[in-house]
Each structure stands twice: as structure tokens, then as C-alpha cells.
Design a protein around this motif. Structure first.
Motif, PDB file in Angstrom:
ATOM      1  N   GLU A 186       0.215   5.012  -2.345  1.00  0.00           N
ATOM      2  CA  GLU A 186      -1.167   4.530  -2.325  1.00  0.00           C
ATOM      3  C   GLU A 186      -1.602   4.255  -0.889  1.00  0.00           C
ATOM      4  N   GLY A 187      -2.851   4.632  -0.568  1.00  0.00           N
ATOM      5  CA  GLY A 187      -3.304   4.610   0.815  1.00  0.00           C
ATOM      6  C   GLY A 187      -3.264   3.248   1.488  1.00  0.00           C
ATOM      7  N   HIS A 188      -3.556   2.179   0.744  1.00  0.00           N
ATOM      8  CA  HIS A 188      -3.582   0.846   1.341  1.00  0.00           C
ATOM      9  C   HIS A 188      -2.250   0.468   1.994  1.00  0.00           C
ATOM     10  N   LEU A 189      -1.150   1.022   1.488  1.00  0.00           N
ATOM     11  CA  LEU A 189       0.174   0.582   1.926  1.00  0.00           C
ATOM     12  C   LEU A 189       0.409   0.825   3.408  1.00  0.00           C
ATOM     13  N   VAL A 190      -0.253   1.835   3.988  1.00  0.00           N
ATOM     14  CA  VAL A 190      -0.063   2.112   5.407  1.00  0.00           C
ATOM     15  C   VAL A 190      -1.252   1.652   6.247  1.00  0.00           C
ATOM     16  N   MET A 191      -2.241   1.055   5.590  1.00  0.00           N
ATOM     17  CA  MET A 191      -3.451   0.683   6.317  1.00  0.00           C
ATOM     18  C   MET A 191      -3.688  -0.821   6.415  1.00  0.00           C
ATOM     19  N   ALA A 192      -3.289  -1.571   5.429  1.00  0.00           N
ATOM     20  CA  ALA A 192      -3.600  -2.991   5.382  1.00  0.00           C
ATOM     21  C   ALA A 192      -2.351  -3.776   5.009  1.00  0.00           C
ATOM     22  N   PRO A 193      -2.286  -5.051   5.401  1.00  0.00           N
ATOM     23  CA  PRO A 193      -1.141  -5.867   4.978  1.00  0.00           C
ATOM     24  C   PRO A 193      -0.968  -5.800   3.465  1.00  0.00           C
ATOM     25  N   ILE A 199       1.291  -7.587  -4.230  1.00  0.00           N
ATOM     26  CA  ILE A 199       0.726  -6.234  -4.235  1.00  0.00           C
ATOM     27  C   ILE A 199       1.676  -5.333  -5.016  1.00  0.00           C
ATOM     28  N   PRO A 200       1.340  -4.965  -6.266  1.00  0.00           N
ATOM     29  CA  PRO A 200       2.264  -4.135  -7.066  1.00  0.00           C
ATOM     30  C   PRO A 200       2.360  -2.718  -6.515  1.00  0.00           C
ATOM     31  N   MET A 201       3.576  -2.197  -6.469  1.00  0.00           N
ATOM     32  CA  MET A 201       3.799  -0.841  -5.982  1.00  0.00           C
ATOM     33  C   MET A 201       3.474   0.181  -7.063  1.00  0.00           C
ATOM     34  N   PRO A 202       2.985   1.350  -6.669  1.00  0.00           N
ATOM     35  CA  PRO A 202       2.708   2.405  -7.654  1.00  0.00           C
ATOM     36  C   PRO A 202       3.950   2.726  -8.482  1.00  0.00           C
ATOM     37  N   GLY A 203       3.753   2.842  -9.786  1.00  0.00           N
ATOM     38  CA  GLY A 203       4.850   3.168 -10.681  1.00  0.00           C
ATOM     39  C   GLY A 203       5.637   1.984 -11.185  1.00  0.00           C
TER      40      GLY A 203
END
Length: 533
Positions: A186-193, A199-203
């Protein structure tokens, strides 16, 4: 004969027309689009249509094996590049059957592991093909010169496949992302804290309220994402980056350097989380009021009377569920008073009732917006979920793979959906879940509330997205909105170097104090000893 007044008026009109055309020409731009095929193209095409309607010139780079991206279109000029894809065949259908067999206890653990290994290998192969395609483009001197001569104003791309990101960096063009997913998650993971505590991880199948064990599970899923990035996907892009850019460049850093992120998400639907100023939310931008149905479809829908209709679609990647499952679903539909429209490309179920219409394609948005709609049976793709929210229709979710369970989980948490996992899907459970949605008005009420919240915006999501694309054109980028964190080494980002220095300073001070005290004590002891002697 024209009077002097009329001639003067005519000159004024012509003048203003000329000025208007000049302004339009100045405001129109050239956009290079590097899309991802499949359902991702549905999203990108909507942006292209809107940009085209505003006078912008669009060029689309497509693969010769493309499923949906046509070579000729009134919306854009295409550049077709040869890729290595022959066919993934019925991979997803077979994958789904194997997963269902395993969850029902009909397959061994070894079979399941092999299926998952094949799935990861397929993803890795898709990114390898993508990198080879970009390499082919950049090695073609004529094509590179053509792209340079066009003097594009920006690159618009979907970073789920990051070829467009590489091209933007190579040609030094502003970059706008049409994004939910990047190469590894998911894009947020490399862009925002993104604290793993909420913050649940995909899957992972988790919400933003996690117990200790769930946080452990969430951390393990984060590890899987990192494994995929560093060992399955990242190496392909690293070889490409090392060939055309300076050493140390990696694809995640290139993605992070995009000017604007048009995020296909909406906080009516998503869990609250930290974000960044250059992330623009356009969740539901593809949604729109329904249009009238065709005569035959409208007649079928209206024949449902007060009972209404149910529609079912499992997306574009899976043609059908296994035969025994589809027969059970068809039998459940046959026993309902509602009429059913079912997108199904497999065998015709032997238990199919007269109230069920099987179709190869359906106008999903128009059916969801119809007054007769009662329930949407769906796989949980982002587009379908957001259309259900827009029209306020409760969802019975049957997640198959990718982000579908996560999407449906968010809807269930807000009281608008029920979920049937593949391991529990059969005629009995399907009938119960469907009847719960039909009989309990709270599901529709909750979805109607979400619909109201989604629509209560000062600007339509599509208009918002196009504004920011044109903003980047006008300002040659949006560097002032872009955080510099992506240029920092990981130890600086987490302030580990600062912590080490401070701890060292404290240790030195403590050591000095201890040494001084020890020295003074020794000196006092020495004096007392001398005095006693």
C-alpha cells in the motif's frame, strides 16, 4: 453592408475569441501516461477522459499484449511497445480452486505452499517483464528522441508497476501518481509514518484496534511486505536503475520523489492515519449518478416488484467459482423472491432459477444506482466497494485475493457489509448471510450514511484530482509539498545517529563523573593515610 458599429463589434468578438483560444492553448498541456492494465486501467481511463475534455494532449504507452488499452482511441495517441507476456492463462481461476480446496481440507499443505510460491513467482515475473519493457524503450534511440522532442509537461502513472516512475526520472519530468498500490504494498507505507501499532498491513485482516497478538501478526505481515520488496520485486528494478542512473538509486526512492500522489482512498472508508501534504485523496472519483438501463435490463429489473434485485460480480480476473460452489449459489438465488443479475463466465449452473439472469458484463454503476437494488454480492475490489458506498448499497463480500479482504473488512467495521471467506463459503452460509443483509435494515442505513458522508465534499473527487494534475503542469512540479525524508538514510530518518551521539555523550559524562569521584575519593584516602602515618 455592415455598419461601422457592427464592424467594430465583430472585431471585438474576434479579438476575444482569439484571446480565449490563446488562453486555452496556454492552459492545455502534454501528458505522458504509463498505465497498468486490467481494472487499474478503468481508473486511469477516467482521468484521461477528463483531461482530454479540458484540451490536454494525451500519449499512452501500452504493451502489445494489453487486455483493455486499445491502440487507437479518440482520447489519446498511443505508443505500442512489445513485451514478453504470452499469457498467464487461467492462473487466477486455478489459484482460486487450489486455495478453496486447501481451506476445505481437500489439498495438502505442500500443495498450498507450492501455489503460494507460484503466486509470488508470477508477481516477480510480471515486474521483470515490466523492467525489460522499460529497458527496451530506453534502448530505442528513435523512441527516446521522440519522447524528448514532445516536451511533455508531466508523467501520469500507476506505480503498482513502476515503469512510468523510471521514465519520469529518466526524462526529468514532473511525476503524478494515480495510486493505491506500489511495487510492494500500500502506497502510504513508504510515504507517511505508519506505526504498526494501529496501521494494519495489507493482507493481515486487521483493523486499527489491535490486541498484543494482533500487533505481533501485523509485524509479521510487514516482514512479508519487506521480503517481497527486497527479494521478489526490488532486484529487478535495481538492475534497471543501476543501468540508467547513479549507484544507490532504488525504485522506492524514485516513487517517493513523485510530486503529487492521487490516492484512490477516502477516509469515509479508510481507517484514520498520518498522511503528507502532497497526497491528494480522490477515493470514489470514478463514481457517478446512474444512467438509464437498456430496455431489456430495465424490464427485468422492474419485474422484481417490491422485492427488488441482487447483483453479483467477482471482478475481471476470475471468470467463475468452482462448479460445486456456483451450483450452491445458484440454488440459493433460485429460492429468493428477488431477481438476480449475475456476471458469470463459467459453466451454466444446473440449479439456475428463472429469477436469475446470467450476463458476461453488466452496467454495475447503473445497477447499483437503481431504486430496486437491495444487495451487492462482490469480491471486494476497490472500484466496486467505492461504488457501493457512493450509492449506499449493502455488500456481501466474497474476498478472493490481493486487497479484497482488507477493503471488505473496512466496510464491515462500519456496519455496511458481511464477509464470507472461501473456507466457509457454501450454500447454507451464503443463504444466511444474504438473508441477514436483506432483513436487517441497519446495513442499508449504515451504507446510506457512508454515502452521505462521501458526497459531503466541497469539490468532486475527480475535479480535485484534475486540479492537482493541472497544478503540477502550471508550476512545473510541486517540490514545495514534497518531504525530504526520502533522501535521508534510514538511520537518520529514525534519528539513530542522534541517539547514538547523545547516549555516547551521556556515557562520557557519567564516566567522567565516576572517574572524578573515584579520583577524589582516592586522593582523600591517600591524604588520610599520609596523615595517619
Amino acid at each position: 453592408m455592415w455598419s461601422p458599429l457592427q464592424l467594430g463589434h465583430s472585431r471585438i468578438v474576434r479579438y476575444f475569441l482569439a484571446v480565449s483560444v490563446a488562453v486555452l492553448c496556454c492552459e492545455s498541456g502534454k501528458v505522458l501516461v504509463y498505465p497498468v492494465d486490467g481494472s487499474h486501467w478503468v481508473n486511469m481511463k477516467i482521468l484521461i477522459e477528463e483531461l482530454h475534455s479540458k484540451g490536454h494532449e494525451i500519449t499512452v504507452i501500452r504493451a502489445n499484449s494489453s487486455w483493455y488499452i486499445t491502440e487507437t482511441s479518440p482520447l489519446y495517441t498511443s505508443i505500442t511497445v512489445y513485451d514478453e507476456i504470452t499469457s498467464f492463462g487461467d492462473f487466477f481461476d486455478e489459484y482460486l480452486r487450489n486455495v478453496m480446496d486447501f481451506q476445505r481440507g481437500e489439498s495438502s499443505l505442500l500443495t498450498f505452499i507450492n501455489v503460494q510460491k507460484d503466486f509470488l513467482s508470477m508477481i516477480s515475473k510480471a515486474h521483470l517483464i515490466q523492467c525489460n519493457m522499460i529497458d527496451q524503450i530506453l534502448q530505442g534511440k528513435e523512441l527516446v528522441k521522440r519522447l524528448e522532442d514532445e516536451q511533455y509537461d508531466l508523467v501520469l502513472t500507476d506505480p503498482a508497476m513502476a515503469g512510468g516512475v523510471v521514465l519520469a526520472h529518466y526524462f526529468k519530468l514532473p511525476l503524478v501518481l494515480n495510486v493505491r498500490w506500489i511495487t510492494s504494498g500500500e502506497g502510504h507505507l513508504v510515504m507517511a509514518p505508519s506505526p504498526l501499532s494501529y496501521i494494519p498491513m495489507p493482507g493481515s485482516g486487521l483493523s486499527d484496534k489491535m490486541s498484543f497478538l494482533q500487533r505481533v501478526k501485523n509485524t509479521l505481515f510487514y516482514g512479508i511486505i519487506q521480503f517481497q520488496e527486497h527479494f521478489m520485486v526490488g532486484p529487478h528494478y535495481k538492475r534497471l536503475c543501476d543501468k540508467y542512473f547513479s549507484q544507490g538509486c532504488d525504485i522506492v526512492r524514485l516513487i517517493q520523489s513523485a510530486d503529487i500522489w492521487l490516492m484512490r482512498a477516502d477516509f469515509v472508508f479508510e481507517f484514520p492515519r498520518p498522511t503528507m501534504p502532497n497526497i491528494v485523496y480522490m477515493g470514489g472519483f470514478q463514481c457517478k449518478p446512474s444512467k438509464p438501463l437498456s430496455e431489456d435490463l430495465e424490464a427485468f429489473v422492474e419485474s422484481s416488484g417490491e422485492h427488488g434485485i441482487i447483483i453479483m460480480s467477482l471482478g475481471t480476473l476470475v471468470n467463475s467459482l468452482p462448479k460445486d460452489t456456483t451450483d450452491e449459489i445458484a440454488a440459493v438465488f433460485a429460492g429468493l423472491p428477488q431477481k438476480v443479475i449475475w456476471r458469470h463466465l463459467g459453466h451454466k449452473p444446473s440449479t439456475l432459477g428463472n429469477n436469475t439472469m446470467i450476463v458476461n458484463w453488466m452496467p454495475q454503476n447503473d445497477l447499483l444506482g437503481h431504486s430496486k437494488i437491495k444487495v451487492f454480492v462482490a469480491h471486494g475490489g476497490t472500484n466496486g466497494v467505492q461504488e457501493a458506498i457512493y450509492h449506499g448499497v449493502p455488500v456481501l463480500g466474497i474476498p478472493l485475493f490481493f486487497d479484497q479482504f482488507d477493503n471488505l473488512l473496512r466496510l464491515r467495521e462500519k456496519g455496511g457489509a458481511k464477509i464470507l471467506e472461501l473456507s466457509e463459503l457454501n450454500g447454507r452460509t451464503f443463504e444466511k448471510a444474504l438473508k441477514d443483509l436483506l432483513s436487517d435494515p441497519s446495513y442499508r442505513e449504515n451504507m446510506q450514511e457512508l454515502s452521505s458522508l462521501h458526497k459531503d465534499q466541497p469539490m468532486k473527487p475527480l475535479d480535485h484530482a484534475v486540479f492537482w494534475i493541472e497544478y503540477v503542469m502550471r508550476n512545473k512540479g510541486a517540490a514545495h509539498l514534497r518531504s525530504e525524508f526520502h533522501k535521508m538514510p534510514w538511520y537518520s530518518y529514525h534519528s539513530l545517529d542522534v541517539i547514538v551521539v547523545l547516549l555516547t555523550a551521556v556515557a562520557v559524562i557519567v564516566f567522567a563523573i565516576v572517574a572524578l569521584v573515584k579520583f577524589l575519593c582516592c586522593k582523600v584516602c591517600y591524604r588520610q593515610k599520609v596523615k595517619n602515618e
